[in-house]
Design an enzyme around this catalytic site. Structure first.
Site, PDB file in Angstrom:
ATOM      1  N   GLU A   1       0.882  -1.163   0.000  1.00 36.10           N
ATOM      2  CA  GLU A   1       0.000   0.000   0.000  1.00 36.10           C
ATOM      3  C   GLU A   1       0.914   1.205   0.000  1.00 36.10           C
ATOM      4  O   GLU A   1       1.759   1.336   0.873  1.00 36.10           O
ATOM      5  CB  GLU A   1      -0.911  -0.067   1.237  1.00 36.10           C
ATOM      6  CG  GLU A   1      -2.144   0.789   1.092  1.00 36.10           C
ATOM      7  CD  GLU A   1      -1.961   2.110   1.767  1.00 36.10           C
ATOM      8  OE1 GLU A   1      -1.554   3.052   1.062  1.00 36.10           O
ATOM      9  OE2 GLU A   1      -2.193   2.186   2.976  1.00 36.10           O
TER      10      GLU A   1
ATOM     11  N   CYS B   1      -1.388   8.595   3.879  1.00 39.20           N
ATOM     12  CA  CYS B   1      -1.443   8.292   2.448  1.00 39.20           C
ATOM     13  C   CYS B   1      -2.827   8.626   1.913  1.00 39.20           C
ATOM     14  O   CYS B   1      -3.018   8.808   0.728  1.00 39.20           O
ATOM     15  CB  CYS B   1      -1.058   6.856   2.177  1.00 39.20           C
ATOM     16  SG  CYS B   1      -1.973   5.706   3.149  1.00 39.20           S
TER      17      CYS B   1
HETATM   18  C1  UN1 Z   1      -2.100   5.341   5.681  1.00 43.40           C
HETATM   19  O1  UN1 Z   1      -2.131   6.563   5.822  1.00 43.40           O
HETATM   20  O2  UN1 Z   1      -1.016   4.783   5.400  1.00 43.40           O
HETATM   21  O3  UN1 Z   1      -8.246   6.254   5.989  1.00 43.40           O
HETATM   22  C2  UN1 Z   1      -3.250   4.423   5.811  1.00 43.40           C
HETATM   23  C3  UN1 Z   1      -7.370   6.736   6.697  1.00 43.40           C
HETATM   24  C4  UN1 Z   1      -6.437   5.840   7.435  1.00 43.40           C
HETATM   25  C5  UN1 Z   1      -5.327   5.561   6.459  1.00 43.40           C
HETATM   26  C6  UN1 Z   1      -4.213   4.738   6.910  1.00 43.40           C
HETATM   27  N1  UN1 Z   1      -7.134   4.671   7.901  1.00 43.40           N
HETATM   28  O4  UN1 Z   1      -7.191   7.944   6.765  1.00 43.40           O
END
Ligand code: UN1
Length: 523
Positions: A286, A320
């Site tokens: 990811e 992210c």
């Molecule tokens: C990340 O930022 O690597 O939806 C994933 C969201 C969090 C994201 C996590 N659960 O903002």
């Protein structure tokens, strides 16, 4: 007065009666502060390993004079020992009844909940995450463990009867674990991401070597302790602190059967290209995003401005899922921007353990320097509507504090419009139609999250059908593009944002850690 029942904090929590929450957090913070400055070991086979490598400190981004905890960088011998321990534990763990595996994860989830204030307080100190978001991360960790355990239980260990060609045969499909996985985690969700990634691997019957981010080993090491407390057999999960060099050793390790990773696209692509040698090994990656929000004329602009502001500047833009681009329809541009600027100006920046602070510091020197370099570029090629500076005065003097920043006037092909920055920087542009906004939204390598604000059904349909993103939201006040929750919002990266086409938090996660075997028996 009777104690009020504690409710669950999620990323969608916008505020409520928080008195008890703050009292409990304050109490935990005092206790956690007493533990500052301790040295922590690696853990192999459930045994502490002091480590023979170089010592490094986990430094507070709020005040870099504070060294929160000390770890050793794993040596090659220690990496070998952890992989060997995981390899030796694998056959027995893979053969353990899936209900027992689920039970241990459920127990771990309950321990996370039991210790949630302590865990959230450590996280605020180590990552610079505000109170509510730290607690959200902790609660998400527990929910991920439970949700994935439930997936395994509901699917009865992933055994499915198949059709028969004759009456004298029995056929079935069985999903089976691969073996030993490396779990490589980032700093930004330092409990939820390690918990979710490791839980997926472990529930499936694999064993794991965990590498936390070099910036957040303290909070991630607590996960290892919780697993052991929950009754995880020796060798099933092993914990090694270390830096990028250790990541490099893991990526090229012939004895690993899979890697699960969350982090930058550059590192993810390196894992994808270099991990498999003689045959294809699974990687679950990811890898970040450049996530757009679209604001149409029919939108509730107050909701849109709130959702965009929260997703752009929550955790200092270091998600992210962060909203880093907005395409606003020309008709409502001035009104939307006015609201957004007002909300941004009202944000409180400061020590994230303080009650009303929304934004803490960015994670480290590198991010702080990058912010300044990016601002030079933004000033040269566009217009900074607000922010643009680092904060150095008073309480900010020793931390990595930067202003929430909104930039406009950059050409669509500009580097800052295309690349993930992982900083509290939002780029605004106008669009004359939804089609144009979606085209601009899609014109990046990434495809993680996206949001839209509109009241028109036709526009919603067009958006969902044409946006290139795995996580999509409409009219969300608590976050335009952030805040996915286990079992509620599958978190799937398309294009340069992910490798597998299936998301964490979603119904197809655990299966990815397994390979299929069909079994045909003739009688
Ligand atoms: C990340 O930022 O690597 O939806 C994933 C969201 C969090 C994201 C996590 N659960 O903002």
């Amino acid at each position: 007065m009777a104690a009020k029942k504690q409710f669950k904090i999620t990323y969608a929590t916008l505020g409520a009666d928080m008195d008890k929450f703050h009292r409990d957090f304050d109490r935990a913070l005092v206790q956690v502060r007493e533990k500052i400055g301790q040295q922590y070991p690696h853990v192999i086979n459930n045994q502490p390993v002091p480590g023979a490598g170089e010592t490094f400190a986990s430094v507070s981004p709020v005040d870099t004079r504070v060294e929160l905890a000390y770890f050793k960088a794993a040596t090659n011998d220690e990496i070998e020992a952890a992989v060997t321990a995981a390899r030796e534990a694998f056959p027995k763990w893979a053969a353990t009844d899936y209900r027992k595996r689920a039970k241990i994860l459920q127990k771990a989830a309950s321990l996370v909940r039991k210790n949630r204030f302590e865990l959230a307080a450590i996280m605020s100190l180590e990552v610079g995450k505000n109170r509510l978001e730290s607690m959200g991360d902790v609660e998400e960790s527990a929910d991920l463990m439970d949700y994935y355990a439930k997936q395994l239980l509901d699917a009865r260990g992933f055994t499915v009867p198949l059709a028969r060609l004759s009456r004298k045969e029995d056929t079935r499909s069985v999903l089976r674990p691969y073996g030993v996985w490396a779990m490589v985690a980032p700093f930004n969700f330092p409990l939820a991401l390690p918990a979710g990634m490791s839980a997926g691997a472990i529930l499936a019957g694999n064993t794991v070597v965990c590498k936390p981010s070099v910036d957040t080993p303290w909070i991630t090491s607590r996960l290892q302790e919780i697993y052991m407390q929950a009754g995880m057999p020796p060798g099933v999960v092993n914990f090694l602190a270390g830096d990028r060099r250790m990541g490099d050793v893991l990526i090229h390790h012939p004895q690993l059967d899979g890697i699960v990773f969350t982090g930058s696209k550059a590192v993810g692509m390196k894992i994808f290209r270099e991990f498999s040698r003689d045959f294809i090994k699974p990687v679950i990656l990811e890898m970040g995003g450049k996530n757009p929000a679209i604001v149409m004329p029919s939108a509730d602009l107050e909701t849109a401005a709130e959702g965009v502001m929260r997703s752009a500047f929550g955790l200092q833009g270091q998600k992210c899922s962060a909203c880093s681009r907005v395409y606003v329809h020309r008709q409502v541009k001035d009104k939307f921007l006015d609201l957004l600027l007002r909300k941004t100006a009202a944000l409180r920046i400061g020590d994230p353990v303080e009650k009303d602070v929304f934004m803490g510091p960015v994670i480290n020197r590198k991010a702080y320097d990058k912010f300044q370099a990016v601002m030079e570029e933004a000033r040269r090629d566009g217009t900074i509507l607000t922010g643009g500076n680092v904060l150095r005065e008073g309480a900010f003097a020793n931390g990595y504090f930067v202003e929430p920043t909104i930039v406009t006037g950059l050409p669509p092909s500009h580097r800052l419009v295309k690349e993930e920055l992982f900083l509290p920087i939002l780029i605004v542009d106008v669009a004359d139609s939804l089609e144009e906004a979606v085209r601009l939204s899609n014109d990046v390598e990434y495809g993680l999250t996206a949001g839209i604000y509109t009241k028109r059904k036709r526009e919603l349909d067009y958006f969902f059908d044409h946006i290139e993103a795995g996580v999509t939201y409409a009219n969300r006040r608590s976050g335009a593009t952030t805040g996915a929750w286990p079992g509620v919002n599958s978190f799937c990266g398309w294009k340069g944002s992910g490798s597998s086409g299936k998301g964490g938090c979603g119904p197809y996660y655990v299966q990815q850690f397994m390979r299929e075997q069909s079994r045909t028996i003739m009688y």
